[in-house]
Design an enzyme around this catalytic site. Structure first.
Site, PDB file in Angstrom:
ATOM      1  N   TYR A 126       0.782  -1.142  -0.102  1.00 58.57           N
ATOM      2  CA  TYR A 126       0.047  -0.168  -0.067  1.00 58.57           C
ATOM      3  C   TYR A 126       0.752   1.225  -0.053  1.00 58.57           C
ATOM      4  CZ  TYR A 126      -3.539   2.967   1.827  1.00 58.57           C
ATOM      5  OH  TYR A 126      -4.630   4.025   2.090  1.00 58.57           O
TER       6      TYR A 126
ATOM      7  N   LYS B  95       0.957   4.077  -2.883  1.00 64.12           N
ATOM      8  CA  LYS B  95       0.374   5.613  -2.377  1.00 64.12           C
ATOM      9  C   LYS B  95       1.724   6.543  -2.830  1.00 64.12           C
ATOM     10  CE  LYS B  95      -3.700   4.908  -1.291  1.00 64.12           C
ATOM     11  NZ  LYS B  95      -4.860   5.497  -2.264  1.00 64.12           N
TER      12      LYS B  95
HETATM   13  P1  NAD Z   1     -13.415   2.182   1.403  1.00 68.87           P
HETATM   14  O1  NAD Z   1     -13.075   0.901   1.350  1.00 68.87           O
HETATM   15  O2  NAD Z   1     -14.535   2.542   2.205  1.00 68.87           O
HETATM   16  O3  NAD Z   1     -13.676   2.823  -0.118  1.00 68.87           O
HETATM   17  C1  NAD Z   1     -12.963   2.367  -1.144  1.00 68.87           C
HETATM   18  C2  NAD Z   1     -14.183   1.841  -2.240  1.00 68.87           C
HETATM   19  O4  NAD Z   1     -13.275   1.689  -3.439  1.00 68.87           O
HETATM   20  C3  NAD Z   1     -14.862   0.878  -1.968  1.00 68.87           C
HETATM   21  O5  NAD Z   1     -16.243   1.142  -1.942  1.00 68.87           O
HETATM   22  C4  NAD Z   1     -14.419  -0.363  -3.038  1.00 68.87           C
HETATM   23  O6  NAD Z   1     -15.665  -1.079  -3.340  1.00 68.87           O
HETATM   24  C5  NAD Z   1     -13.853   0.412  -3.980  1.00 68.87           C
HETATM   25  N1  NAD Z   1     -13.332  -0.266  -5.049  1.00 68.87           N
HETATM   26  C6  NAD Z   1     -11.904  -0.895  -4.592  1.00 68.87           C
HETATM   27  N2  NAD Z   1     -11.392  -1.820  -5.655  1.00 68.87           N
HETATM   28  C7  NAD Z   1     -12.143  -1.127  -6.718  1.00 68.87           C
HETATM   29  C8  NAD Z   1     -12.194  -1.270  -8.186  1.00 68.87           C
HETATM   30  N3  NAD Z   1     -10.821  -2.028  -8.613  1.00 68.87           N
HETATM   31  N4  NAD Z   1     -12.729  -0.745  -8.970  1.00 68.87           N
HETATM   32  C9  NAD Z   1     -13.856   0.153  -8.503  1.00 68.87           C
HETATM   33  N5  NAD Z   1     -14.001   0.355  -7.215  1.00 68.87           N
HETATM   34  C10 NAD Z   1     -13.178  -0.180  -6.496  1.00 68.87           C
HETATM   35  O7  NAD Z   1     -12.175   3.082   1.926  1.00 68.87           O
HETATM   36  P2  NAD Z   1     -12.068   4.448   2.224  1.00 68.87           P
HETATM   37  O8  NAD Z   1     -11.486   4.854   3.569  1.00 68.87           O
HETATM   38  O9  NAD Z   1     -13.223   5.474   1.833  1.00 68.87           O
HETATM   39  O10 NAD Z   1     -10.963   4.742   1.031  1.00 68.87           O
HETATM   40  C11 NAD Z   1     -10.957   5.738  -0.128  1.00 68.87           C
HETATM   41  C12 NAD Z   1      -9.624   6.133  -0.567  1.00 68.87           C
HETATM   42  O11 NAD Z   1      -8.744   6.702   0.490  1.00 68.87           O
HETATM   43  C13 NAD Z   1      -8.675   4.978  -0.860  1.00 68.87           C
HETATM   44  O12 NAD Z   1      -7.866   5.108  -1.971  1.00 68.87           O
HETATM   45  C14 NAD Z   1      -7.683   4.679   0.334  1.00 68.87           C
HETATM   46  O13 NAD Z   1      -6.556   4.112   0.388  1.00 68.87           O
HETATM   47  C15 NAD Z   1      -7.617   6.281   0.734  1.00 68.87           C
HETATM   48  N6  NAD Z   1      -7.088   6.456   2.250  1.00 68.87           N
HETATM   49  C16 NAD Z   1      -7.973   6.335   3.143  1.00 68.87           C
HETATM   50  C17 NAD Z   1      -7.702   6.572   4.519  1.00 68.87           C
HETATM   51  C18 NAD Z   1      -8.576   6.454   5.605  1.00 68.87           C
HETATM   52  O14 NAD Z   1      -8.136   6.774   6.832  1.00 68.87           O
HETATM   53  N7  NAD Z   1      -9.713   6.063   5.397  1.00 68.87           N
HETATM   54  C19 NAD Z   1      -6.300   7.015   4.718  1.00 68.87           C
HETATM   55  C20 NAD Z   1      -5.293   7.179   3.629  1.00 68.87           C
HETATM   56  C21 NAD Z   1      -5.975   7.257   2.429  1.00 68.87           C
END
Ligand code: NAD
Length: 309
Positions: free
Chosen positions: A165, A169
């Site tokens: 990851y 990133k």
């Molecule tokens: P989440 O799992 O709720 O949302 C991610 C969504 O992406 C899911 O609904 C999933 O079904 C969809 N997805 C996954 N693979 C896919 C694909 N191949 N095609 C289409 N859709 C796909 O998680 P989140 O926390 O809302 O994450 C959103 C973004 O933020 C991600 O990139 C994550 O890495 C990043 N992020 C989140 C955090 C955090 O604290 N939540 C921190 C740093 C980065």
């Protein structure tokens, strides 16, 4: 300067918008009059399975509130063309791309399989590459585009169990910084966000009292601003969490200069002066302008007497 952030009529593709942060973005863009493509394959946190339900629910909710949205259920990695096509079929163009979809396959590096590594890079990095490449053509032709790359503190600083990851990133940071330069003359602005928010990605790893402060609604205002017409920023990294909005820069120490004509260039010379290399007292914040100057211009760091030796 405009008092308002205008997104009315803009067409925005948000990947992974069936839940978590993407869902919040979708609602907020729609409430500002943007036309939203809600992409989500509806899989698990690790990327297995799929269901149309996640994207459908968000689109239904947006329509109920008087907004405009279209669902797309394509896997970003295998059919990015389908996602752009949904935007073109329903709204005729695309103006904004939010690269947000993601999965986790955490494991200590010792136990990480090649599949866990490549699966995570595939969604976050290769998926973002594929869809951005398709949208780029549209943006270049219309001389307008806004892109968000979603990075993470794990990418900027490293995190135990997330070698896959964190690679993906941090790669998105370099990707965004480069596209900002390549898009500059076409009014394509690209920014990178590194965030922390409550979602299924974090709710099993962070304590409840911390999670309480991390609602995804606290991330959305920056995403909307960075993708508006008004925003001048491009190629920047922003860190966002719990109501804090900050910019991240690379920092360079004042450094050690060994003059090849008077110093011996040996590992021992480094050994004896290593603390100077890590001395941040007179540090600066390098950026790459062109021809590597500023990043590579060591002579600018020398005292006048040293120059030209
Ligand atoms: P989440 O799992 O709720 O949302 C991610 C969504 O992406 C899911 O609904 C999933 O079904 C969809 N997805 C996954 N693979 C896919 C694909 N191949 N095609 C289409 N859709 C796909 O998680 P989140 O926390 O809302 O994450 C959103 C973004 O933020 C991600 O990139 C994550 O890495 C990043 N992020 C989140 C955090 C955090 O604290 N939540 C921190 C740093 C980065």
């Amino acid at each position: 300067m405009s008092e308002q952030v205008s997104l009315k009529g803009k067409v925005v593709i948000i990947t992974g918008a069936g839940g978590g942060l993407g869902k919040v973005y979708a609602h907020q863009f729609a409430s500002r009059g943007a036309k939203v493509v809600v992409n989500d394959l509806g899989g698990s946190l690790t990327g297995s399975g799929n269901s149309n339900r996640a994207a459908d629910v968000v689109v239904e909710e947006i329509k109920k509130s008087g907004g405009t949205a279209a669902a797309n259920y394509d896997n970003l990695v295998t059919n990015p063309e389908g996602i752009l096509q949904t935007a073109l079929d329903n709204f005729g163009t695309v103006d904004i791309l939010i690269n947000n979809a993601g999965i986790l396959k955490d494991s200590s590096f010792k136990n990480m399989t090649e599949k866990q590594f490549t699966d995570v890079l595939d969604v976050h990095l290769n998926g973002a590459f594929k869809l951005t490449k398709l949208c780029w053509e549209v943006f270049k032709a219309k001389k307008y585009g806004r892109i968000i790359m979603t990075a993470s503190p794990a990418g900027l600083y490293g995190n135990f169990g997330q070698a896959n990851y964190s690679c993906a990133k941090l790669a998105l940071v370099g990707f965004g910084e480069t596209l900002a330069k390549e898009g500059y003359n076409s009014n394509i602005k690209v920014n990178i966000i590194s965030l922390l928010a409550k979602s299924r990605m974090t709710e099993t790893v962070l304590p409840p009292d911390v999670l309480k402060k991390l609602s995804p609604e606290k991330i959305a205002p920056l995403v909307l601003y960075l993708t508006s017409e008004e925003c001048p920023s491009t190629g920047s990294i922003y860190e966002v969490a719990a109501g804090l909005f900050a910019q991240i820069k690379w920092q360079r120490s004042s450094g050690l200069y060994l003059n090849p004509s008077s110093d011996t260039l040996t590992p021992e010379a480094i050994l004896h002066k290593f603390s100077k290399i890590s001395d941040f007292k007179d540090s600066d914040y390098p950026i790459m302008l062109k021809d590597y100057n500023n990043v590579w211009d060591v002579t600018s760091k020398l005292g006048k007497n040293d120059q030209g030796k």
